[in-house]
Write an enzyme that holds these catalytic residues in place. Sequence first.
Site, PDB file in Angstrom:
ATOM      1  N   HIS A 128       1.046  -1.076  -0.246  1.00  8.93           N
ATOM      2  CA  HIS A 128      -0.427  -0.314   0.272  1.00  8.93           C
ATOM      3  C   HIS A 128       0.625   1.437  -0.166  1.00  8.93           C
ATOM      4  CE1 HIS A 128       0.400  -0.318   4.169  1.00  8.93           C
ATOM      5  NE2 HIS A 128       0.513   0.702   4.518  1.00  8.93           N
ATOM      6  N   ASP A 129       2.448   1.183   0.940  1.00  7.84           N
ATOM      7  CA  ASP A 129       3.139   2.391   0.606  1.00  7.84           C
ATOM      8  C   ASP A 129       4.364   2.418   0.341  1.00  7.84           C
ATOM      9  OD1 ASP A 129       1.405   3.901   1.919  1.00  7.84           O
ATOM     10  OD2 ASP A 129       1.742   3.279   3.998  1.00  7.84           O
TER      11      ASP A 129
ATOM     12  N   LYS B 220       5.737   5.195  -1.367  1.00 10.29           N
ATOM     13  CA  LYS B 220       6.435   6.438  -0.315  1.00 10.29           C
ATOM     14  C   LYS B 220       8.084   6.195  -0.516  1.00 10.29           C
ATOM     15  CE  LYS B 220       3.274   6.686   4.040  1.00 10.29           C
ATOM     16  NZ  LYS B 220       3.466   6.513   4.990  1.00 10.29           N
TER      17      LYS B 220
ATOM     18  N   HIS C 158       2.541   9.355  -2.572  1.00 11.11           N
ATOM     19  CA  HIS C 158       2.400   7.984  -2.376  1.00 11.11           C
ATOM     20  C   HIS C 158       1.378   7.314  -3.427  1.00 11.11           C
ATOM     21  CE1 HIS C 158       0.619   8.266   0.914  1.00 11.11           C
ATOM     22  NE2 HIS C 158       0.578   6.362   1.377  1.00 11.11           N
TER      23      HIS C 158
ATOM     24  N   HIS D 260      -6.047   3.032  -0.720  1.00  8.80           N
ATOM     25  CA  HIS D 260      -5.862   3.391   0.828  1.00  8.80           C
ATOM     26  C   HIS D 260      -6.136   4.451   1.420  1.00  8.80           C
ATOM     27  CE1 HIS D 260      -0.807   4.065  -0.305  1.00  8.80           C
ATOM     28  NE2 HIS D 260      -2.104   4.579   1.552  1.00  8.80           N
ATOM     29  N   HIS D 261      -5.962   5.810   0.789  1.00  8.22           N
ATOM     30  CA  HIS D 261      -6.204   7.651   1.318  1.00  8.22           C
ATOM     31  C   HIS D 261      -7.654   7.482   0.738  1.00  8.22           C
ATOM     32  CE1 HIS D 261      -3.052   6.841   4.255  1.00  8.22           C
ATOM     33  NE2 HIS D 261      -2.000   6.649   2.829  1.00  8.22           N
TER      34      HIS D 261
ATOM     35  N   ASP E 216      -4.572   0.320   7.839  1.00 10.10           N
ATOM     36  CA  ASP E 216      -3.916   1.095   7.805  1.00 10.10           C
ATOM     37  C   ASP E 216      -4.028   2.369   8.916  1.00 10.10           C
ATOM     38  OD1 ASP E 216      -1.336   1.823   6.837  1.00 10.10           O
ATOM     39  OD2 ASP E 216      -2.294   3.616   5.986  1.00 10.10           O
TER      40      ASP E 216
HETATM   41  P1  C2E Z   1       1.372   6.998   8.139  1.00 12.38           P
HETATM   42  O1  C2E Z   1       1.911   7.278   9.334  1.00 12.38           O
HETATM   43  O2  C2E Z   1       0.998   5.503   7.527  1.00 12.38           O
HETATM   44  O3  C2E Z   1      -0.667   7.013   8.675  1.00 12.38           O
HETATM   45  C1  C2E Z   1      -1.605   7.027   7.706  1.00 12.38           C
HETATM   46  C2  C2E Z   1      -2.816   7.579   7.962  1.00 12.38           C
HETATM   47  O4  C2E Z   1      -3.268   6.982   9.672  1.00 12.38           O
HETATM   48  C3  C2E Z   1      -2.620   9.097   7.875  1.00 12.38           C
HETATM   49  O5  C2E Z   1      -2.983   9.184   6.609  1.00 12.38           O
HETATM   50  C4  C2E Z   1      -3.758   8.912   8.318  1.00 12.38           C
HETATM   51  O6  C2E Z   1      -5.242   9.064   8.160  1.00 12.38           O
HETATM   52  C5  C2E Z   1      -3.590   8.381   9.739  1.00 12.38           C
HETATM   53  N1  C2E Z   1      -3.347   9.403  11.400  1.00 12.38           N
HETATM   54  C6  C2E Z   1      -1.914   8.268  11.756  1.00 12.38           C
HETATM   55  N2  C2E Z   1      -1.765   9.310  12.483  1.00 12.38           N
HETATM   56  C7  C2E Z   1      -2.529   9.820  12.962  1.00 12.38           C
HETATM   57  C8  C2E Z   1      -3.509  11.079  13.688  1.00 12.38           C
HETATM   58  O7  C2E Z   1      -2.074  11.032  14.547  1.00 12.38           O
HETATM   59  N3  C2E Z   1      -4.924  11.641  13.889  1.00 12.38           N
HETATM   60  C9  C2E Z   1      -5.178  11.097  12.900  1.00 12.38           C
HETATM   61  N4  C2E Z   1      -6.605  11.298  13.395  1.00 12.38           N
HETATM   62  N5  C2E Z   1      -4.930  10.199  11.693  1.00 12.38           N
HETATM   63  C10 C2E Z   1      -3.932   9.555  11.862  1.00 12.38           C
HETATM   64  P2  C2E Z   1      -2.051  10.587   6.100  1.00 12.38           P
HETATM   65  O8  C2E Z   1      -3.200  12.094   7.611  1.00 12.38           O
HETATM   66  O9  C2E Z   1      -3.391  11.284   4.935  1.00 12.38           O
HETATM   67  O10 C2E Z   1      -0.746  10.404   6.021  1.00 12.38           O
HETATM   68  C11 C2E Z   1       0.007   9.847   5.035  1.00 12.38           C
HETATM   69  C12 C2E Z   1       1.248   9.485   5.480  1.00 12.38           C
HETATM   70  O11 C2E Z   1       1.674  10.866   5.891  1.00 12.38           O
HETATM   71  C13 C2E Z   1       1.208   9.469   7.006  1.00 12.38           C
HETATM   72  O12 C2E Z   1       1.221   7.857   6.913  1.00 12.38           O
HETATM   73  C14 C2E Z   1       3.094   9.996   7.391  1.00 12.38           C
HETATM   74  O13 C2E Z   1       3.928   8.576   6.761  1.00 12.38           O
HETATM   75  C15 C2E Z   1       3.017  10.900   6.332  1.00 12.38           C
HETATM   76  N6  C2E Z   1       2.121  11.975   7.505  1.00 12.38           N
HETATM   77  C16 C2E Z   1       0.910  12.261   7.960  1.00 12.38           C
HETATM   78  N7  C2E Z   1       1.109  13.068   8.448  1.00 12.38           N
HETATM   79  C17 C2E Z   1       2.387  13.529   9.036  1.00 12.38           C
HETATM   80  C18 C2E Z   1       3.330  14.298  10.683  1.00 12.38           C
HETATM   81  O14 C2E Z   1       2.926  15.185  10.418  1.00 12.38           O
HETATM   82  N8  C2E Z   1       4.425  14.090  10.012  1.00 12.38           N
HETATM   83  C19 C2E Z   1       5.197  13.633   9.017  1.00 12.38           C
HETATM   84  N9  C2E Z   1       6.512  13.326   9.397  1.00 12.38           N
HETATM   85  N10 C2E Z   1       4.591  12.361   8.418  1.00 12.38           N
HETATM   86  C20 C2E Z   1       3.243  12.609   8.267  1.00 12.38           C
HETATM   87 FE    FE Z   2      -0.210   5.336   3.185  1.00 15.37          FE
HETATM   88 FE    FE Z   3       0.376   2.824   6.222  1.00 14.67          FE
END
Ligand code: C2E
Ligand code: FE
Ligand code: FE
Length: 376
Positions: A225-226, A229, A254, A280-281, A309
Amino acid sequence: MRRNPKELLEFIFKHMALITAIYDNNEMLKALANMGRDIVHGERCTIWLFDARKQLLFSNTADGYDTISMSSNEGIVGSVVNSGEPVIINNAAKDEHFDNSFDRTTGFVTKKMIVVPTRDNQQQITGAIQVINTVDESDFTGDDLNNLKLISVYISETIKTTLLLEEIEANQKELMYTFNIIADKRSKETGNHLKRVSLYSRELAQLIGLSPYECDIVADASTMHDIGKIAIPDAILEKPAKLTDEEYEIIKNHTVYGYEMFARSKRRLLQSSAIIAHEHHEKYDGTGYPRGLIGEDIHIFGRIVALADVFDALASKRIYKESWSYEDIFGYIGEQRGKHFDPMLVDLFLEHKETFINIHEQLRDESETPEEKECT
Ligand code: C2E
Ligand code: FE
Ligand code: FE
Ligand code: SIN
Ligand code: SIN
């Protein structure tokens, strides 16, 4: 007792429909053997595969889960694959080729036998179909031989396709495994995240009633899925803080990168990987990315992996966030029912919380301790 042509066709179509629906290869071989047995009203049927290089004949045992082999230079089946001529034996005890050592070890008494060779489309011998004894003790006839020859073509084609698909799928899995090793090196998300998402996805697929084949596909394809990245700069992925709007826009790509990696493939597993990477998003209410798809326009695999996820992302520590408590996660997922997530999947997920917690607990990341789980 013998079938007329119409009954014969009905027999063949009935069996073919059953066999096509079988997913497990051992079950498939068993069903093909049953078809061979029943078409000549026999007692048991063995399907032999011939390895010409090793001069060996292979077959599955009656329960289907072990392989037996014998030299193709001896016995009646050996003489059939060597000569290419089918045989009918109605008095086994008197036949010169007949070796009753199998009977002596199994206690099964072979009285009659019919054996036809199977061939590929270059006319090379690929094996043989052997039926032993008739249920009513009547002799095997020339009609039986013709009927068995008729379905031997179908049997050998089905086996060939099955073996070929097995090989193709093994190749695809190897490819995905290699991708994951590359991705692992680039990403702070561990292999355990991928394994867990795979297990949650399989579980959700089963709960919502997808077929065993589709459950396997989503379990394997979800690990991709990712994969997109790998094209996102480390500086953004590993930023230990909240992303700026521009950075978030870059990360969103991604999904499209992952899709483009697999989109041209005609294979089901890689096509599913493309769909999952792409979707997946997406969110059920249409507020997701990259396309803003709504509801069931999002492929079921995409809806499944979205939930798997996010559950895993929230339950895990990330470079940019702490892990949440299960209570908070289930509260959040319930709140997102029909918004981020497919309501039906949320209901099934919340009914089976323990299953998902267990998967997470059993495949915990090394860097995490249970105490950290209490942070919210
Ligand atoms: P990921 O870390 O695998 O997170 C996948 C999804 O889990 C996120 O998609 C979001 O829908 C949910 N999620 C993760 N953490 C939180 C949270 O603290 N609160 C809520 N409400 N949902 C959460 P999203 O937001 O589209 O992000 C996609 C990817 O972008 C993330 O995959 C991560 O790799 C990156 N990302 C997102 N926000 C941040 C951030 O603030 N800092 C960094 N370094 N990366 C981020
Ligand atoms: Fe993703
Ligand atoms: Fe993931
Ligand atoms: C495969 O693609 O490997 C499986 C067969 C299919 O396309 O359904
Ligand atoms: C498509 O159907 O447009 C390709 C796969 C996807 O839906 O992401």
